[in-house]
Write an enzyme that holds these catalytic residues in place. Sequence first.
Site, PDB file in Angstrom:
ATOM      1  NE  ARG A 297      -4.015  -1.996   2.008  1.00 42.21           N
ATOM      2  CZ  ARG A 297      -3.856  -3.124   2.690  1.00 42.21           C
ATOM      3  NH1 ARG A 297      -2.833  -3.240   3.523  1.00 42.21           N
ATOM      4  NH2 ARG A 297      -4.705  -4.108   2.553  1.00 42.21           N
TER       5      ARG A 297
ATOM      6  CE  LYS B 101       0.364  14.068 -14.822  1.00 39.60           C
ATOM      7  NZ  LYS B 101       0.125  14.483 -16.224  1.00 39.60           N
TER       8      LYS B 101
ATOM      9  NE  ARG C  83       1.937  17.408 -13.304  1.00 41.52           N
ATOM     10  CZ  ARG C  83       2.374  16.500 -12.450  1.00 41.52           C
ATOM     11  NH1 ARG C  83       1.882  16.460 -11.233  1.00 41.52           N
ATOM     12  NH2 ARG C  83       3.302  15.621 -12.798  1.00 41.52           N
TER      13      ARG C  83
HETATM   14  N1  LIG Z   1       5.744  10.484 -15.310  1.00 38.62           N
HETATM   15  C1  LIG Z   1       5.823  11.537 -16.069  1.00 38.62           C
HETATM   16  O1  LIG Z   1       5.517  12.659 -15.660  1.00 38.62           O
HETATM   17  C2  LIG Z   1       6.342  11.378 -17.464  1.00 38.62           C
HETATM   18  C3  LIG Z   1       6.628  12.517 -18.236  1.00 38.62           C
HETATM   19  C4  LIG Z   1       7.164  12.338 -19.507  1.00 38.62           C
HETATM   20  C5  LIG Z   1       7.403  11.051 -19.979  1.00 38.62           C
HETATM   21  N2  LIG Z   1       7.116   9.962 -19.209  1.00 38.62           N
HETATM   22  C6  LIG Z   1       7.384   8.599 -19.685  1.00 38.62           C
HETATM   23  O2  LIG Z   1       8.803   8.476 -19.860  1.00 38.62           O
HETATM   24  C7  LIG Z   1       9.054   7.461 -20.812  1.00 38.62           C
HETATM   25  C8  LIG Z   1      10.146   7.913 -21.750  1.00 38.62           C
HETATM   26  O3  LIG Z   1      11.311   8.189 -20.997  1.00 38.62           O
HETATM   27  P1  LIG Z   1      12.759   8.168 -21.647  1.00 38.62           P
HETATM   28  O4  LIG Z   1      12.757   8.964 -22.876  1.00 38.62           O
HETATM   29  O5  LIG Z   1      13.714   8.506 -20.566  1.00 38.62           O
HETATM   30  O6  LIG Z   1      12.882   6.651 -22.149  1.00 38.62           O
HETATM   31  P2  LIG Z   1      13.634   5.357 -21.588  1.00 38.62           P
HETATM   32  O7  LIG Z   1      13.527   5.224 -20.131  1.00 38.62           O
HETATM   33  O8  LIG Z   1      13.150   4.232 -22.424  1.00 38.62           O
HETATM   34  O9  LIG Z   1      15.159   5.663 -21.957  1.00 38.62           O
HETATM   35  C9  LIG Z   1      15.532   5.806 -23.311  1.00 38.62           C
HETATM   36  C10 LIG Z   1      16.681   4.850 -23.675  1.00 38.62           C
HETATM   37  O10 LIG Z   1      17.895   5.326 -23.081  1.00 38.62           O
HETATM   38  C11 LIG Z   1      18.529   4.276 -22.342  1.00 38.62           C
HETATM   39  N3  LIG Z   1      19.262   4.938 -21.263  1.00 38.62           N
HETATM   40  C12 LIG Z   1      18.754   5.471 -20.130  1.00 38.62           C
HETATM   41  N4  LIG Z   1      19.720   6.092 -19.442  1.00 38.62           N
HETATM   42  C13 LIG Z   1      20.860   5.940 -20.135  1.00 38.62           C
HETATM   43  C14 LIG Z   1      22.199   6.383 -19.926  1.00 38.62           C
HETATM   44  N5  LIG Z   1      22.533   7.163 -18.885  1.00 38.62           N
HETATM   45  N6  LIG Z   1      23.126   6.040 -20.855  1.00 38.62           N
HETATM   46  C15 LIG Z   1      22.792   5.303 -21.949  1.00 38.62           C
HETATM   47  N7  LIG Z   1      21.547   4.869 -22.204  1.00 38.62           N
HETATM   48  C16 LIG Z   1      20.589   5.197 -21.301  1.00 38.62           C
HETATM   49  C17 LIG Z   1      17.405   3.386 -21.915  1.00 38.62           C
HETATM   50  O11 LIG Z   1      17.852   2.090 -21.625  1.00 38.62           O
HETATM   51  C18 LIG Z   1      16.499   3.432 -23.143  1.00 38.62           C
HETATM   52  O12 LIG Z   1      16.964   2.524 -24.100  1.00 38.62           O
HETATM   53  C19 LIG Z   1       7.730   7.159 -21.503  1.00 38.62           C
HETATM   54  O13 LIG Z   1       7.242   5.914 -21.052  1.00 38.62           O
HETATM   55  C20 LIG Z   1       6.806   8.284 -21.027  1.00 38.62           C
HETATM   56  O14 LIG Z   1       5.467   7.877 -20.935  1.00 38.62           O
HETATM   57  C21 LIG Z   1       6.580  10.112 -17.965  1.00 38.62           C
END
Ligand SMILES: NC(=O)c1ccc[n+]([C@@H]2O[C@H](COP(=O)([O-])OP(=O)(O)OC[C@H]3O[C@@H](n4cnc5c(N)ncnc54)[C@H](O)[C@@H]3O)[C@@H](O)[C@H]2O)c1
Length: 382
Positions: A129, A151, A253
């Site tokens: 929880r 989020k 937001r």
């Molecule tokens: N919660 C929120 O407020 C919010 C806001 C925007 C996006 N998101 C979510 O975030 C996700 C996208 O995030 P992202 O673009 O970071 O994608 P991701 O987490 O898939 O990372 C992108 C790629 O980079 C690689 N990677 C990560 N860190 C690395 C590093 N330091 N060196 C080398 N490679 C590395 C990962 O393994 C992956 O292949 C989506 O699922 C989206 O829905 C959430």
Amino acid sequence: MTATVRTDPRLVKVSLGARSYDIVIGRGVIAALGTRIAELRPGAKTFIVTDDNVARYVLADAEAALSRAGVAANRAIVPAGEASKSYRVFEQVCEAIIAAHMERGDLVVALGGGVIGDLAGFAAAVVRRGLDYVQVPTTLLAQVDSSVGGKTAIDSAHGKNLIGAFHQPILVLADTALLDTLSVREFRAGYAEVAKYGLLGDAAFFAWLESNWRDVFLGGGSSGCFAREQAVAMCCGAKAAIVARDERETGERALLNLGHTFGHALEAACGFSDRLLHGEAIAIGMALAFEFSARRQGLVSKADAARAARHLAEVGLPTRIQDVPGKPPSVDQLMDLIAQDKKVRRGMLTFILVRGIGGAFVEPGVDAREVRTFLSEKLAER
Ligand SMILES: NC(=O)c1ccc[n+]([C@@H]2O[C@H](COP(=O)([O-])OP(=O)(O)OC[C@H]3O[C@@H](n4cnc5c(N)ncnc54)[C@H](O)[C@@H]3O)[C@@H](O)[C@H]2O)c1
Ligand SMILES: [Zn+2]
């Protein structure tokens, strides 16, 4: 030169009463992961969730930092990519956390990009929880956007991020040196969200980015100005302020969704594949939102719309639908996707529009027919 270079971490506070937390930004701050956790939750055990790419580059440093401070750590490594925001991987992560005897008071550590932050954050929100968690974002997108604001979510067959919870972390540790191993394409896609903060609410920051973006990409205090740290701190400050005023997105937001209506439709049209990364879609979406606003009387000038697109294009981001590789989507397809993403009320859509650079606002009365005409014209351009 080095004597004058600023190396102290920057601190941004997210003020949410009893749920307030710090965002710590700087090169090398991951070394303090263990001591910061031991200070915040003396005696707590930790469970690291990461992906197989990040594990290769960062896991050893994170575990060493915890171990130096005497903080116990278990871990789960999931496959890299959006597909890990699934029920199946979520179940595996939750079961692994429980199997590691994590109790209330222990901490989940999300070590990775937005995928890991969303997945691990949601697991933390529901196991027993609710466990507290720490975000250690390792992509630019995660450092400036997804790790801040609470989020968390996984994906449903009906769409992205449909199963989730608001669950704030107790600390965000954004080590800007970790971004050095990110591919240029991933870094650039994250930069679209950086530019977004300027375009939506801070014209001076946008102008600063126009002059300093090369140093943001280079990193390492290359010109002695630590532009990357400055940019991450500015974005986190902007997001923290908005989240503090509207944690659950009942109003302001939503401005963070500038460019996201057009962008999500393009991402979906590409099947959420490597053909178009989220940030790339958002860059096109923002350019379109500016152009669409420029067509409406009294809103942004054509010159400012062109200026916004020019900067995005200068860093190498796509700004036109035609920039997406492969066959462009049709107007019908895009309109269907926009309607799925948003509720259409009596033919009216809600969009984030702009009065100028830094002047985004929520417009609930956008006629779907006007959007269709606009997109038809855009698709007809060469
Ligand atoms: N919660 C929120 O407020 C919010 C806001 C925007 C996006 N998101 C979510 O975030 C996700 C996208 O995030 P992202 O673009 O970071 O994608 P991701 O987490 O898939 O990372 C992108 C790629 O980079 C690689 N990677 C990560 N860190 C690395 C590093 N330091 N060196 C080398 N490679 C590395 C990962 O393994 C992956 O292949 C989506 O699922 C989206 O829905 C959430
Ligand atoms: Zn986004």
